[in-house]
Design a protein around this motif. Structure first.
Motif, PDB file in Angstrom:
ATOM      1  N   ARG A 387       0.836  -1.194   0.000  1.00  0.00           N
ATOM      2  CA  ARG A 387       0.000   0.000   0.000  1.00  0.00           C
ATOM      3  C   ARG A 387       0.872   1.244   0.000  1.00  0.00           C
ATOM      4  O   ARG A 387       1.881   1.309   0.695  1.00  0.00           O
ATOM      5  CB  ARG A 387      -0.932   0.005   1.213  1.00  0.00           C
ATOM      6  CG  ARG A 387      -1.948  -1.137   1.184  1.00  0.00           C
ATOM      7  CD  ARG A 387      -2.764  -1.181   2.442  1.00  0.00           C
ATOM      8  NE  ARG A 387      -3.559  -2.405   2.495  1.00  0.00           N
ATOM      9  CZ  ARG A 387      -3.965  -2.983   3.612  1.00  0.00           C
ATOM     10  NH1 ARG A 387      -3.631  -2.439   4.777  1.00  0.00           N
ATOM     11  NH2 ARG A 387      -4.679  -4.077   3.572  1.00  0.00           N
ATOM     12  N   VAL A 388       0.458   2.200  -0.779  1.00  0.00           N
ATOM     13  CA  VAL A 388       1.164   3.476  -0.878  1.00  0.00           C
ATOM     14  C   VAL A 388       0.140   4.590  -0.776  1.00  0.00           C
ATOM     15  O   VAL A 388      -1.071   4.373  -0.910  1.00  0.00           O
ATOM     16  CB  VAL A 388       1.942   3.588  -2.205  1.00  0.00           C
ATOM     17  CG1 VAL A 388       3.038   2.557  -2.280  1.00  0.00           C
ATOM     18  CG2 VAL A 388       1.003   3.429  -3.395  1.00  0.00           C
ATOM     19  N   ALA A 393       0.582   6.996  -5.613  1.00  0.00           N
ATOM     20  CA  ALA A 393       0.243   5.920  -6.539  1.00  0.00           C
ATOM     21  C   ALA A 393      -0.376   6.465  -7.821  1.00  0.00           C
ATOM     22  O   ALA A 393      -0.082   5.985  -8.921  1.00  0.00           O
ATOM     23  CB  ALA A 393      -0.722   4.956  -5.860  1.00  0.00           C
ATOM     24  N   ARG A 396       2.301   8.071 -10.011  1.00  0.00           N
ATOM     25  CA  ARG A 396       3.226   7.100 -10.576  1.00  0.00           C
ATOM     26  C   ARG A 396       2.550   6.176 -11.588  1.00  0.00           C
ATOM     27  O   ARG A 396       3.197   5.287 -12.133  1.00  0.00           O
ATOM     28  CB  ARG A 396       3.852   6.257  -9.466  1.00  0.00           C
ATOM     29  CG  ARG A 396       4.852   7.026  -8.618  1.00  0.00           C
ATOM     30  CD  ARG A 396       5.466   6.135  -7.552  1.00  0.00           C
ATOM     31  NE  ARG A 396       6.465   6.861  -6.765  1.00  0.00           N
ATOM     32  CZ  ARG A 396       7.122   6.345  -5.732  1.00  0.00           C
ATOM     33  NH1 ARG A 396       6.886   5.082  -5.363  1.00  0.00           N
ATOM     34  NH2 ARG A 396       8.008   7.058  -5.062  1.00  0.00           N
ATOM     35  N   SER A 397       1.273   6.368 -11.814  1.00  0.00           N
ATOM     36  CA  SER A 397       0.554   5.503 -12.743  1.00  0.00           C
ATOM     37  C   SER A 397       0.902   5.803 -14.188  1.00  0.00           C
ATOM     38  O   SER A 397       0.555   5.041 -15.083  1.00  0.00           O
ATOM     39  CB  SER A 397      -0.954   5.649 -12.529  1.00  0.00           C
ATOM     40  OG  SER A 397      -1.384   6.968 -12.842  1.00  0.00           O
ATOM     41  N   THR A 432      -4.197   5.468   1.917  1.00  0.00           N
ATOM     42  CA  THR A 432      -3.344   4.595   1.115  1.00  0.00           C
ATOM     43  C   THR A 432      -4.222   3.634   0.327  1.00  0.00           C
ATOM     44  O   THR A 432      -5.383   3.385   0.681  1.00  0.00           O
ATOM     45  CB  THR A 432      -2.368   3.806   1.999  1.00  0.00           C
ATOM     46  OG1 THR A 432      -3.125   3.004   2.935  1.00  0.00           O
ATOM     47  CG2 THR A 432      -1.453   4.734   2.766  1.00  0.00           C
ATOM     48  N   LYS A 435      -1.564  -0.953  -4.652  1.00  0.00           N
ATOM     49  CA  LYS A 435      -1.117  -0.536  -5.983  1.00  0.00           C
ATOM     50  C   LYS A 435      -1.782  -1.351  -7.083  1.00  0.00           C
ATOM     51  O   LYS A 435      -2.235  -0.791  -8.093  1.00  0.00           O
ATOM     52  CB  LYS A 435       0.405  -0.661  -6.070  1.00  0.00           C
ATOM     53  CG  LYS A 435       1.168   0.324  -5.203  1.00  0.00           C
ATOM     54  CD  LYS A 435       2.655   0.049  -5.223  1.00  0.00           C
ATOM     55  CE  LYS A 435       3.237   0.194  -6.613  1.00  0.00           C
ATOM     56  NZ  LYS A 435       4.711   0.003  -6.606  1.00  0.00           N
ATOM     57  N   ARG A 513       9.943   2.925 -12.058  1.00  0.00           N
ATOM     58  CA  ARG A 513       8.943   2.079 -12.704  1.00  0.00           C
ATOM     59  C   ARG A 513       9.530   1.324 -13.896  1.00  0.00           C
ATOM     60  O   ARG A 513       9.141   0.193 -14.184  1.00  0.00           O
ATOM     61  CB  ARG A 513       7.768   2.948 -13.149  1.00  0.00           C
ATOM     62  CG  ARG A 513       6.561   2.171 -13.637  1.00  0.00           C
ATOM     63  CD  ARG A 513       5.355   3.059 -13.831  1.00  0.00           C
ATOM     64  NE  ARG A 513       5.564   4.064 -14.858  1.00  0.00           N
ATOM     65  CZ  ARG A 513       5.665   5.369 -14.621  1.00  0.00           C
ATOM     66  NH1 ARG A 513       5.584   5.817 -13.383  1.00  0.00           N
ATOM     67  NH2 ARG A 513       5.832   6.229 -15.602  1.00  0.00           N
TER      68      ARG A 513
END
Length: 687
Positions: A387-388, A393, A396-397, A432, A435, A513
């Motif tokens: 979990r972030v 998240a 960063r997608s 959170t 991901k 990533r």
């Protein structure tokens, strides 16, 4: 906030700097909590002004390097001991006109319950239902109206917000406010007489507000309790009746509850009763949303039914601009409009919309209710799972964030969120998500390909989404010249320039990533080992910016991902010198000891110890006492494999002049692959 059992507004409490009374410290050398109330720039017990700065070094007292309540935080002698005793610097005492009233206000928030009860014993029957915190708020309201400059305002003077603003409130202002609460009609009359002295300065107002200034707004002040507002309304009405022959401009002070439901009132009366601006009432009268009459000719006052306007007034006060909703939900304007289209928040519509200025308005309570729904959906964040933070998240997608879909998914339960701390200013940092679950959700909902639609200018949040970084990095990019900021605008970054930076440079989240490394430090060390250096460092030793072409040109040189490495369980404790040398070479190539240790099935501290030993001595110690004799032992066994292990052991000790234990020798033979064949009784080496 709760201040020793009294509820006060947090802006009244000074938490950053320390203030002291030298005379009080001389009597009792302890810090006293009442000095932390910003409105009291003096000690109410001895009338001494509080010291905020050292009379020797001139620096402000704080809490970080506290050296005792009686000494300066900063002044020290050569041995590091405090050198300035504040008790040696008493201040001249203040001359206070009404010390009893000042002490009453101070005792309302006194930490000792007995002092608070004594203060409440002075309160008249009209305020019997109010708490000491509500009375303190009333005193602050009255004292704030007496501040220089505030007395000339037409409506609510407001309260001081920052510490320097409280310097304008002196003991006499607090005394007049306290006397207005406990002194009956005479005490309140003294306060109104003070306000009437500045009536000529209020040139833009008329009627009651011209006469009493911001004091007239007390019955409508939403920060005051109903008991205090009712007391203020009655006290103002009695004061107007008492002074009706003094030549002042008068205005009636009716109460909403006393007005018949079908009464027709002028816009002045409606503005006074409902707390609405006459501009809003004028727009309402022209919209046709309510019935309008005139008392006489074309220029006569406009009349409207209070029963029709009152419901609209409550809704009007609940309407806020999109920037206010954005402050609650922390999502872009386009997402807020989409939430309104899906009926998750309410727009200002109907007669309420007619009272507004034509811009986009939303119901504030609906936005707050949506935030409460998000908070209630957050499950306790226990251990387990990857979990972030939601905002991290999403950025960063690698795509624009469909915030309307995310908020709707949270409220409907389609996207699970977790939290283990209270929501702060931005709920997206407090919750959170898993991901993998978020990735599946984003693939399912689709959403826009670009944040902010097609607007030529982007906010810091939209630019962060486009670059795949957080808002702090965007701010640092603007500070170091990578992006040009447009001052004076909420959307300050050019879309074309942000896209140019995104195509030319690559940042940490995208790099991680696309690499096999799970940490930025590991990735940076590996890039350094293959000759790729950052073009800039934005924050300390972290937040490095790399050229995109250089980064992509070395991606094929990366080591295998950890999940592709087949790790065989080690059959022996001894690690050969060759394996150690290979591990050291891997670390020197840029991999971390943790990275190498995982692939060898070792603790990272073991690999780090090998590297340190090699750096200090230029060589490695043998893996064991038999390591230098491996070839000799193999040759000795293969020369006569029928010999017993005991005979080989004795021969080895005699030949090499050693005295190794039989069990150690036998175990080493097994380690290097020899075992005795049960049929031939000969030592044979496994292939």
């Amino acid at each position: 906030m709760e201040f020793f059992g009294t509820t006060i507004r947090s802006q009244y409490w000074e938490s950053r700097y320390r203030r002291v009374s030298p005379r009080a410290l001389a009597v009792r050398p302890v810090h006293q909590a009442r000095w932390e109330i910003r409105a009291f720039g003096f000690d109410p017990e001895n009338n001494e002004p509080l010291l905020e700065t050292c009379p020797v070094c001139g620096r402000r007292f704080g809490w970080v390097f506290m050296r005792g309540p009686t000494t300066c935080d900063h002044c020290t002698d050569r041995d590091g001991y405090p050198s300035t005793d504040l008790r040696d610097h008493p201040q001249p005492l203040l001359q206070i006109a009404d010390p009893e009233a000042v002490l009453f206000v101070a005792n309302l928030v006194h930490p000792e319950p007995d002092r608070r009860r004594a203060a409440m014993g002075l309160v008249p029957d009209g305020l019997a239902g109010a708490t000491n915190g509500e009375l303190f708020e009333a005193a602050m309201c009255m004292a704030s109206a007496l501040r220089p400059g505030a007395a000339t305002k037409m409506t609510d003077a407001g309260r001081p917000l920052r510490a320097p603003d409280f310097a304008a409130i002196d003991p006499d202002m607090l005394g007049m406010a306290g006397r207005a609460l406990i002194g009956g009609e005479e005490g309140f009359a003294a306060l109104t007489a003070r306000m009437r002295l500045s009536a000529d300065e209020r040139t833009a107002s008329h009627g009651l507000y011209k006469e009493l200034g911001p004091l007239a707004a007390m019955p409508l002040d939403r920060h005051l309790s109903p008991v205090v507002r009712s007391f203020a309304n009655d006290a103002i009405a009695r004061d107007l009746a008492r002074t009706r022959d003094d030549g002042f401009v008068r205005r009636s002070v009716p109460r909403l509850a006393d007005v018949p439901a079908g009464a027709w009132l002028t816009m002045d009366a409606l503005s006074s009763e409902l707390g609405l601006s006459k501009h809003a009432l004028g727009r309402l009268s022209e919209s046709g949303a309510v019935e309008v009459r005139r008392a006489g000719g074309e220029l006569s006052p406009v009349l409207m039914k209070i029963a029709e306007v009152a419901p609209l007034a409550a809704a009007y006060k609940d309407c806020v601009l999109v920037r206010r909703v954005r402050a609650f939900l922390r999502i872009p304007d386009v997402a807020i409009e989409e939430l309104a289209r899906r009926a998750l928040i309410q727009r200002a519509e109907g007669g309420v919309a007619a009272m507004l200025r034509g811009r986009r308005y939303y119901r504030e309570t609906s936005a707050k209710a949506l935030l409460i729904a998000i908070r209630e959906r957050a499950q306790p964040d226990g251990e387990g799972g990857r979990r972030v933070k939601l905002i991290v998240a999403v950025r960063r997608s690698g795509r624009a964030a469909p915030w309307a879909d995310i908020v709707e998914g949270i409220t409907t339960g389609a996207l699970r969120i977790y939290s283990k701390k209270p929501f702060g200013r931005d709920w997206r940092y407090a919750v959170t998500v898993d991901k993998a679950e978020l990735g599946l959700f984003l693939e399912r909902v689709g959403g826009p390909a670009d944040p902010g639609g097609k607007e030529p200018w982007l906010t810091r949040d939209q630019a962060a989404q486009l670059l795949g970084v957080d808002e702090t990095i965007v701010w640092l990019l603007g500070k170091q010249g990578f992006l040009t900021k447009r001052e004076g605008h909420f959307a300050m970054f050019s879309r074309a320039e942000v896209k140019q930076v995104a195509s030319r440079y690559v940042f940490g989240p995208e790099m991680i990533r696309r690499s096999v490394f799970g940490q930025g430090a590991q990735l940076n060390r590996w890039l350094n080992s293959v000759g790729v250096q950052p073009v800039a460092t934005l924050r300390g030793k972290s937040a490095k910016v790399y050229d995109r072409l250089q980064f992509e040109s070395v991606l094929h040189l990366q080591p295998k991902p950890l999940d592709e490495v087949v790790m065989q369980p080690r059959q022996k404790h001894r690690i050969s010198t060759l394996d150690k040398e290979q591990a050291i070479a891997a670390v020197r190539s840029g991999l971390t000891p943790h990275h190498v240790g995982q692939r060898m099935g070792l603790y990272h501290s073991t690999v780090a110890r090998w590297v340190k030993e090699f750096d200090e001595t230029g060589r490695l110690r043998p893996a064991g006492k038999f390591e230098p004799y491996v070839d000799a032992i193999i040759a000795m066994i293969e020369a006569d494999p029928a010999h017993s292990t005991h005979a080989l052991w004795k021969k080895f000790n005699k030949t090499n002049g050693l005295a190794v234990a039989y069990t150690s020798f036998s175990a080493f033979i097994a380690e290097i692959g020899f075992s005795r064949d049960p049929a031939t009784k000969r030592l044979l080496r496994r292939a």
